[in-house]
Motif scaffolding. Structure first.
Motif, PDB file in Angstrom:
ATOM      1  N   TRP A  89      46.874  -3.158 -70.835  1.00  0.00           N
ATOM      2  CA  TRP A  89      45.702  -2.353 -70.495  1.00  0.00           C
ATOM      3  C   TRP A  89      44.418  -2.894 -71.108  1.00  0.00           C
ATOM      4  N   LYS A  90      44.493  -3.403 -72.332  1.00  0.00           N
ATOM      5  CA  LYS A  90      43.255  -3.832 -72.990  1.00  0.00           C
ATOM      6  C   LYS A  90      42.682  -5.082 -72.332  1.00  0.00           C
ATOM      7  N   THR A  91      43.528  -6.064 -72.062  1.00  0.00           N
ATOM      8  CA  THR A  91      43.030  -7.282 -71.409  1.00  0.00           C
ATOM      9  C   THR A  91      42.660  -7.006 -69.952  1.00  0.00           C
ATOM     10  N   ASP A  92      43.376  -6.082 -69.306  1.00  0.00           N
ATOM     11  CA  ASP A  92      43.016  -5.736 -67.926  1.00  0.00           C
ATOM     12  C   ASP A  92      41.648  -5.054 -67.871  1.00  0.00           C
ATOM     13  N   ILE A  93      41.359  -4.183 -68.833  1.00  0.00           N
ATOM     14  CA  ILE A  93      40.051  -3.529 -68.851  1.00  0.00           C
ATOM     15  C   ILE A  93      38.956  -4.558 -69.147  1.00  0.00           C
ATOM     16  N   ALA A  94      39.275  -5.558 -69.965  1.00  0.00           N
ATOM     17  CA  ALA A  94      38.309  -6.656 -70.182  1.00  0.00           C
ATOM     18  C   ALA A  94      38.028  -7.388 -68.864  1.00  0.00           C
ATOM     19  N   LEU A  95      39.061  -7.525 -68.025  1.00  0.00           N
ATOM     20  CA  LEU A  95      38.853  -8.134 -66.700  1.00  0.00           C
ATOM     21  C   LEU A  95      37.971  -7.256 -65.817  1.00  0.00           C
ATOM     22  N   LEU A  96      38.167  -5.932 -65.890  1.00  0.00           N
ATOM     23  CA  LEU A  96      37.289  -5.025 -65.146  1.00  0.00           C
ATOM     24  C   LEU A  96      35.834  -5.247 -65.548  1.00  0.00           C
ATOM     25  N   LYS A  97      35.619  -5.407 -66.842  1.00  0.00           N
ATOM     26  CA  LYS A  97      34.271  -5.668 -67.347  1.00  0.00           C
ATOM     27  C   LYS A  97      33.742  -6.988 -66.798  1.00  0.00           C
TER      28      LYS A  97
END
Length: 458
Positions: free
Chosen positions: A57-65
């Motif tokens: 989730w953390k790296t995926d949210i960084a991708l969203l950013k």
């Protein structure tokens, strides 16, 4: 031409708990069905094997950013939060969803949280699912728990995603569990879903929570083959059954009278109880999410109905394949960009122009690896798809439609029900073997569009 969008327009994407998180503590209908009939799932890939958002989730949210999202919709899994549907809250689930919400906010991404995305806890299905009013009460309790746990940070709530789909899939057309073909039971499931929605809205209002609550509906404009009265009637009935059966209750607080009269004349109405009408009237929403993928083209029936066949919507119309229509050959769906404009105009003219946004729009393509160039999928077809829909969305906004944003389905290629990973929809390519994420060309285009709040297109 440059297409500029209003200030604070929501640019983002949508996903769901069941399609991204992976294995959970509580069993859903999908876990159960897959354990019984894995052959019904593409390549035998079930809901345990999703895009591992629970771990990443953390790296995926960084991708969203990185994709310049300012908003993102996902769902809470009822079965993860309350494994048996009615009992104790799972503390690990609370921790997980708190981390996701907090990280989205830390990255400047507004969370849009949906409460039900086809993922009925199996314990609830075993007592009848949406056919049982006890499940309606259990869902209302679950919704209230979510508001209390996360409502201090979540300002955009949605009760259901595409509530017509479990009705169609589970109780009419055999593409969801429990694989029933029975219109009256389908009507009961639809009716109780509306009651559950209204109960959640009532709980939200009673709790004086900040923010707003809505629902996400997949709206498929019903286009008649011709202006012949028989074709017009067929399109009207299709619209009543597939769009207005949910749209009218959540925006007007009541059912269309001609739908009620039609079902009554065929003895297909669900059982109602005193107080239901008042409850439904309290379920009017603040915000409508619109999922648009394809139109519905219909014509009057050319043949008589078999009186011994199960009562079905198709007693009143046939599908119509319009010559010259544009198709997505991989998914088998028509691509008709003006449909998104027609939906918005209908809402403006017939539903008092509600606050709304496009909560899903997308293009599924099989075997996208063949389009890899220099290590990246060159999905220009997806850029064309999005930009042509956005042009029609822009036209609707310019003519006064109250549309506040556009979310694409989806962010990372994810598991999709019985199709598993057959068709890919993401801005980000997922390598199933390694779980490696790689941004596609469409992801770069969307990031630039979001950053500029617009795009150039001929």
């Amino acid at each position: 031409m440059y297409y500029s969008f209003p200030d604070n327009f929501w640019w983002g994407s949508a996903s769901s708990a069941l399609q991204t998180e992976g294995a959970r503590e509580g069993e859903t209908t999908w876990d159960h069905w897959f354990s019984r009939e894995p052959n019904r799932f593409h390549n035998g890939v079930g809901p345990q094997q999703t895009s591992t958002f629970y771990e990443h989730w953390k790296t995926d949210i960084a991708l969203l950013k990185q994709l310049n999202h300012n908003s993102f919709r996902t769902s809470i899994s009822w079965a993860r939060l309350i494994p048996d549907g009615i009992g104790e809250v799972n503390p690990q689930a609370v921790t997980f969803y708190n981390q996701v919400i907090d990280e989205l906010l830390a990255q400047g991404i507004t969370p849009f949280i949906n409460l039900f995305h086809f993922d009925m806890p199996m314990a609830m299905q075993e007592i009848g699912g949406w056919e049982n009013r006890e499940v309606v009460a259990a869902y209302a309790r679950y919704a209230q728990i979510c508001f209390e746990l996360f409502g201090d940070r979540v300002n955009h709530w949605f009760t259901f995603n595409e509530p017509i789909v479990p009705v169609e899939g589970g109780y009419l057309y055999d593409f969801h569990y429990p694989n029933v073909v029975d219109f009256r039971r389908a009507a009961t499931v639809a009716y109780h879903t509306v009651l559950a929605h209204a109960e959640a809205v009532r709980a939200f209002r009673a709790g004086n929570h900040a923010g707003e609550i809505g629902i996400v509906l997949n709206l498929t404009p019903s286009y008649p083959r011709s202006q012949n009265p028989a074709d017009l009637k067929a399109a009207h009935i299709a619209d009543l059954m597939f769009n207005r059966s949910f749209l009218d209750p959540v925006l007007k607080g009541e059912y269309p009278q001609d739908l009620v009269a039609l079902l009554k004349s065929y003895d297909q109405l669900p059982a109602c109880q005193p107080g239901d009408s008042e409850l439904i009237a309290q379920g009017k929403i603040d915000l409508l999410g619109i999922n648009y993928y394809q139109p519905r083209r219909v014509k009057c029936r050319d043949s008589a109905v078999n009186p011994d066949a199960p009562f079905m919507p198709e007693w009143f119309f046939d599908s119509y394949e319009m010559p010259g229509r544009k198709m997505n050959p991989y998914r088998g769906w028509e691509i008709y960009e003006p449909g998104i404009y027609d939906i918005l105009v209908n809402l403006r003219d017939n539903y008092a122009n509600p606050r709304c946004f496009i909560s899903e729009n997308g293009m599924g393509v099989e075997n996208e690896q063949r389009f890899i160039e220099n290590g990246q999928i060159n999905d220009q077809y997806r850029i064309d798809f999005i930009s042509e829909h956005l042009k029609w969305l822009h036209k609707g906004i310019s003519e006064g439609c109250h549309c506040l944003g556009y979310h694409m389905w989806t962010f990372i290629d994810n598991w999709s029900w019985c199709n598993a990973y057959k068709n890919r929809y993401g801005f980000v390519q997922l390598d199933l073997a390694t779980q490696q994420r790689t941004i596609k060309k469409s992801g770069e285009w969307f990031a630039a569009t979001a950053q500029n709040n617009g795009f150039t297109r001929e």
